[in-house]
Design a protein around this motif. Structure first.
Motif, PDB file in Angstrom:
ATOM      1  N   ASN A  95      -6.774  12.910  11.598  1.00  0.00           N
ATOM      2  CA  ASN A  95      -5.483  12.593  11.275  1.00  0.00           C
ATOM      3  C   ASN A  95      -5.201  12.275   9.531  1.00  0.00           C
ATOM      4  OD1 ASN A  95      -3.333  10.019  10.887  1.00  0.00           O
ATOM      5  ND2 ASN A  95      -2.597  11.836  11.550  1.00  0.00           N
ATOM      6  N   TYR A  96      -4.280  12.770   8.795  1.00  0.00           N
ATOM      7  CA  TYR A  96      -4.208  12.638   7.573  1.00  0.00           C
ATOM      8  C   TYR A  96      -2.512  12.390   7.341  1.00  0.00           C
ATOM      9  CZ  TYR A  96      -8.219  15.528   6.922  1.00  0.00           C
ATOM     10  OH  TYR A  96      -9.542  15.924   6.964  1.00  0.00           O
ATOM     11  N   ASN A  97      -2.268  11.269   6.965  1.00  0.00           N
ATOM     12  CA  ASN A  97      -1.001  10.568   6.718  1.00  0.00           C
ATOM     13  C   ASN A  97      -0.614  10.252   5.428  1.00  0.00           C
ATOM     14  OD1 ASN A  97       1.538   9.561   7.398  1.00  0.00           O
ATOM     15  ND2 ASN A  97       0.910   8.249   9.075  1.00  0.00           N
ATOM     16  N   PHE A  98       0.493  10.840   5.027  1.00  0.00           N
ATOM     17  CA  PHE A  98       0.872  10.397   3.302  1.00  0.00           C
ATOM     18  C   PHE A  98       2.510   9.979   3.761  1.00  0.00           C
ATOM     19  CE2 PHE A  98       2.844  11.818  -0.475  1.00  0.00           C
ATOM     20  CZ  PHE A  98       2.595  10.854  -1.302  1.00  0.00           C
ATOM     21  N   GLN A  99       2.814   8.912   3.184  1.00  0.00           N
ATOM     22  CA  GLN A  99       4.145   8.423   2.932  1.00  0.00           C
ATOM     23  C   GLN A  99       4.571   7.901   1.618  1.00  0.00           C
ATOM     24  OE1 GLN A  99       5.071   5.319   5.732  1.00  0.00           O
ATOM     25  NE2 GLN A  99       2.926   4.846   6.269  1.00  0.00           N
ATOM     26  N   VAL A 100       5.693   8.115   1.057  1.00  0.00           N
ATOM     27  CA  VAL A 100       6.238   7.619  -0.225  1.00  0.00           C
ATOM     28  C   VAL A 100       7.562   7.371  -0.026  1.00  0.00           C
ATOM     29  CG1 VAL A 100       6.667   9.739  -1.054  1.00  0.00           C
ATOM     30  CG2 VAL A 100       6.232   8.060  -2.680  1.00  0.00           C
ATOM     31  N   LEU A 112      20.250   3.928  -4.212  1.00  0.00           N
ATOM     32  CA  LEU A 112      20.073   5.015  -3.502  1.00  0.00           C
ATOM     33  C   LEU A 112      18.608   4.948  -3.228  1.00  0.00           C
ATOM     34  CD1 LEU A 112      21.877   7.600  -5.662  1.00  0.00           C
ATOM     35  CD2 LEU A 112      22.713   6.615  -3.554  1.00  0.00           C
ATOM     36  N   GLY A 113      18.218   5.687  -2.035  1.00  0.00           N
ATOM     37  CA  GLY A 113      17.008   5.546  -1.897  1.00  0.00           C
ATOM     38  C   GLY A 113      16.441   6.677  -1.182  1.00  0.00           C
ATOM     39  N   GLY A 114      15.053   7.058  -0.815  1.00  0.00           N
ATOM     40  CA  GLY A 114      14.598   8.059  -0.177  1.00  0.00           C
ATOM     41  C   GLY A 114      13.213   7.740   0.203  1.00  0.00           C
ATOM     42  N   TYR A 115      12.872   8.371   1.462  1.00  0.00           N
ATOM     43  CA  TYR A 115      11.711   8.218   2.171  1.00  0.00           C
ATOM     44  C   TYR A 115      11.182   9.500   2.549  1.00  0.00           C
ATOM     45  CZ  TYR A 115       8.392   6.841   5.969  1.00  0.00           C
ATOM     46  OH  TYR A 115       7.484   6.865   6.665  1.00  0.00           O
ATOM     47  N   LEU A 116       9.780   9.993   2.556  1.00  0.00           N
ATOM     48  CA  LEU A 116       8.952  11.083   2.976  1.00  0.00           C
ATOM     49  C   LEU A 116       7.756  10.752   3.799  1.00  0.00           C
ATOM     50  CD1 LEU A 116       8.914  14.386   3.115  1.00  0.00           C
ATOM     51  CD2 LEU A 116       7.762  14.057   1.054  1.00  0.00           C
ATOM     52  N   ASN A 117       7.406  11.326   4.680  1.00  0.00           N
ATOM     53  CA  ASN A 117       6.369  11.097   5.664  1.00  0.00           C
ATOM     54  C   ASN A 117       5.864  12.503   5.868  1.00  0.00           C
ATOM     55  OD1 ASN A 117       5.118   9.851   8.858  1.00  0.00           O
ATOM     56  ND2 ASN A 117       4.058   9.809   7.021  1.00  0.00           N
ATOM     57  N   TYR A 118       4.491  12.595   5.662  1.00  0.00           N
ATOM     58  CA  TYR A 118       3.900  14.039   5.911  1.00  0.00           C
ATOM     59  C   TYR A 118       2.620  13.626   6.738  1.00  0.00           C
ATOM     60  CZ  TYR A 118       1.929  18.817   5.033  1.00  0.00           C
ATOM     61  OH  TYR A 118       1.572  19.950   5.058  1.00  0.00           O
ATOM     62  N   VAL A 142      17.204  10.207   3.180  1.00  0.00           N
ATOM     63  CA  VAL A 142      17.788   9.571   2.173  1.00  0.00           C
ATOM     64  C   VAL A 142      18.847   8.873   2.290  1.00  0.00           C
ATOM     65  CG1 VAL A 142      17.683  11.874   0.933  1.00  0.00           C
ATOM     66  CG2 VAL A 142      19.547  11.427   2.493  1.00  0.00           C
ATOM     67  N   ALA A 143      19.023   7.602   1.617  1.00  0.00           N
ATOM     68  CA  ALA A 143      19.819   6.482   2.172  1.00  0.00           C
ATOM     69  C   ALA A 143      20.657   6.029   0.994  1.00  0.00           C
ATOM     70  CB  ALA A 143      18.976   5.410   2.459  1.00  0.00           C
ATOM     71  N   LEU A 144      21.615   5.338   1.254  1.00  0.00           N
ATOM     72  CA  LEU A 144      22.696   4.565   0.217  1.00  0.00           C
ATOM     73  C   LEU A 144      23.147   3.302   0.813  1.00  0.00           C
ATOM     74  CD1 LEU A 144      25.693   6.401  -1.345  1.00  0.00           C
ATOM     75  CD2 LEU A 144      26.106   4.307   0.148  1.00  0.00           C
ATOM     76  N   SER A 145      23.037   2.395  -0.159  1.00  0.00           N
ATOM     77  CA  SER A 145      23.225   0.886   0.208  1.00  0.00           C
ATOM     78  C   SER A 145      24.381   0.439  -0.764  1.00  0.00           C
ATOM     79  CB  SER A 145      22.090   0.065   0.252  1.00  0.00           C
ATOM     80  OG  SER A 145      21.190   0.182   1.234  1.00  0.00           O
ATOM     81  N   TYR A 146      25.591  -0.253  -0.257  1.00  0.00           N
ATOM     82  CA  TYR A 146      26.451  -0.699  -1.174  1.00  0.00           C
ATOM     83  C   TYR A 146      26.830  -2.232  -0.910  1.00  0.00           C
ATOM     84  CZ  TYR A 146      31.081  -1.121  -3.296  1.00  0.00           C
ATOM     85  OH  TYR A 146      32.079  -1.401  -4.479  1.00  0.00           O
TER      86      TYR A 146
END
Length: 465
Positions: A95-100, A112-118, A142-146
């Motif tokens: 298993n190879y798991n990368f997240q940022v 503003l925010g973002g997330y990527l999991n491969y 993708v995310a937005l917080s107010y």
């Protein structure tokens, strides 16, 4: 990320995993050993409003005595689909798991925010027959917080999880096996299956998801309420079908999933009180392509509910530094419409744990966590008689027998922290998990006995820098 009570950190970790025992779900492994490596870091970018997180994981393990399941490790969300065969197998798993992820504060109110999991998996099965499986999962968000004011903040996140597998089936046997062919089956329900599968399939799953969150902060406490709604579609595709007039999608599985998470934290001078409530509802329907009628025939339904509540108290700089108690309720109902084959069960789990921390010297500290969980089966209904076929003999009866067992589980983590130069820290730990039956199934034929158990051990070394 910008609202969490986290400071800058980085760590690297290595683990050796070992587990063995017969008290295990029949389609899971009875023995495992392997190596696991992980590194992660969170830090703000200087002279910017960005906070970034990145993590990388690698697992290389060997899993033994996996019964029947030829697409090991990919069955999720109540889906009934997987290849099976009578023979018990040996899997090698990588298993190879990368997240940022990142968050950028545009101004005092908007983030503003973002997330990527491969996440990639590679399984190969070596005993009795050859089966190779590659699996890829990509989750993007993708995310937005107010921030409405100093107390209230609203967040919105849109995501999609894409999952794809590619399997290869073959007839390569060990030399001492005299059979010339292997018989493969694609499971499509509880007793329903497609037989005489010659080659592997592709499977694809997509889950668009909407998350809403309200965060309330007041004095020394905060309250978070989050709703997560997802709709998923899983398809199994026959790679051998290339003609336009033929339907290459052999199956479809649609499901709806709703999650509700509530978290409350109270920050005191010498302790933290954390309460949580997590609930999930999942409903799925499976369809199989009817080649003669040229339509999809619905043949399977699955509905599940889960509610878990937990309370934690963390004591700062105390010998007893953690006390936790939790209760988990789960109910799952499955029905094969072809045979009126039902498989329903519900259970209740209660858990209590505590943590201890003792300073040994100016640079070393001993810590341990100890937890006990009791798994009580409230009800189990298993009616396979209408199907009465190889699925019932190889899989159905054994799974029902295991599902109807009451168990207790003892888990502990023991370790030592060493303070290093420049505020770095080295942690050595051993984690143990022991599962034992307290009450067996009341069915006439039992595949398990009370003297069977399951033990898992993990030895790890972790460096904070």
């Amino acid at each position: 990320m910008n609202q969490a009570n986290l400071g800058k950190f980085s760590y690297g970790e290595g683990k050796y995993l070992y587990s063995e025992g017969a008290l295990r779900h029949p389609q899971e492994y009875k023995k495992q050993n392997g190596l696991y490596v992980e590194t992660a870091s969170l830090a703000p970018l200087e002279s910017t409003n960005w906070i970034l997180y990145g993590g990388l994981e690698y697992l290389n393990s060997r899993k033994e005595e996996v019964e029947n399941n030829l697409t090991y490790g990919i069955k999720e969300y109540g889906s009934p689909y997987y290849f099976f065969q009578e023979t018990t197998g040996l899997w090698n798993h990588q298993n190879y798991n990368f997240q940022v992820s990142g968050a950028n504060s545009i101004n005092s109110k908007l983030t503003l925010g973002g997330y990527l999991n491969y996440d990639t998996n590679f399984y190969f099965r070596k005993t009795d027959t050859r089966n190779e499986l590659t699996a890829l999962k990509i989750l993007a968000k993708v995310a937005l917080s107010y921030k409405l004011n100093q107390k209230h903040m609203l967040s919105l996140a849109l995501s999609n999880e894409f999952f794809k597998t590619d399997s290869e089936l073959g007839n390569k046997f060990p030399e001492n096996n005299t059979e010339a062919t292997a018989n493969y089956y694609l499971n499509t329900g509880l007793g329903s299956y497609i037989k005489n599968i010659d080659n592997g399939f592709e499977s694809k799953r997509s889950i668009p998801n909407l998350q809403l969150q309200w965060l309330f902060k007041h004095n020394n406490s905060d309250l978070s309420i989050e709703s997560s709604t997802g709709y998923g579609l899983e398809r199994w595709i026959d790679k051998n079908i290339v003609r336009v007039e033929e339907n290459d999608e052999l199956t479809k599985y649609n499901f709806f999933r709703e999650r509700l998470n509530i978290y409350y934290n109270s920050y005191k001078t010498n302790k933290l009180v954390a309460l949580s409530l997590n609930a999930e509802y999942l409903k799925g329907k499976a369809k199989v392509w009817d080649e003669n009628g040229a339509y999809y025939n619905q043949n399977f339904t699955s509905t599940s509910y889960r509610v878990k509540t937990e309370g934690n108290i963390l004591f700062y700089n105390q010998f007893l530094n953690k006390l936790s108690i939790g209760v988990n309720y789960y109910n799952k109902k499955q029905l094969d419409l072809n045979y009126a084959y039902q498989f329903d069960y519900q259970y209740l789990e209660s858990e209590i744990s505590l943590g201890i921390n003792k300073k040994l010297s100016q640079k070393a500290a001993f810590f341990t966590d100890l937890g006990v969980l009791y798994h009580l089966v409230l009800d189990m209904e298993h009616d396979p008689f209408a199907a009465n076929n190889i699925f019932v003999d190889w899989i159905g009866n054994k799974v029902a027998n295991y599902t109807d067992i009451d168990t207790f589980n003892v888990n502990t983590k023991i370790g030592v922290d060493f303070a290093l130069k420049h505020n770095n820290k080295l942690e050595f730990s051993i984690t143990g998990d022991y599962l034992k039956a307290t009450s067996l199934s009341s069915s006439e034929v039992s595949y398990f006995s009370k003297n069977e158990d399951y033990l898992s051990l993990v030895a790890g070394l972790k460096l904070y820098f």
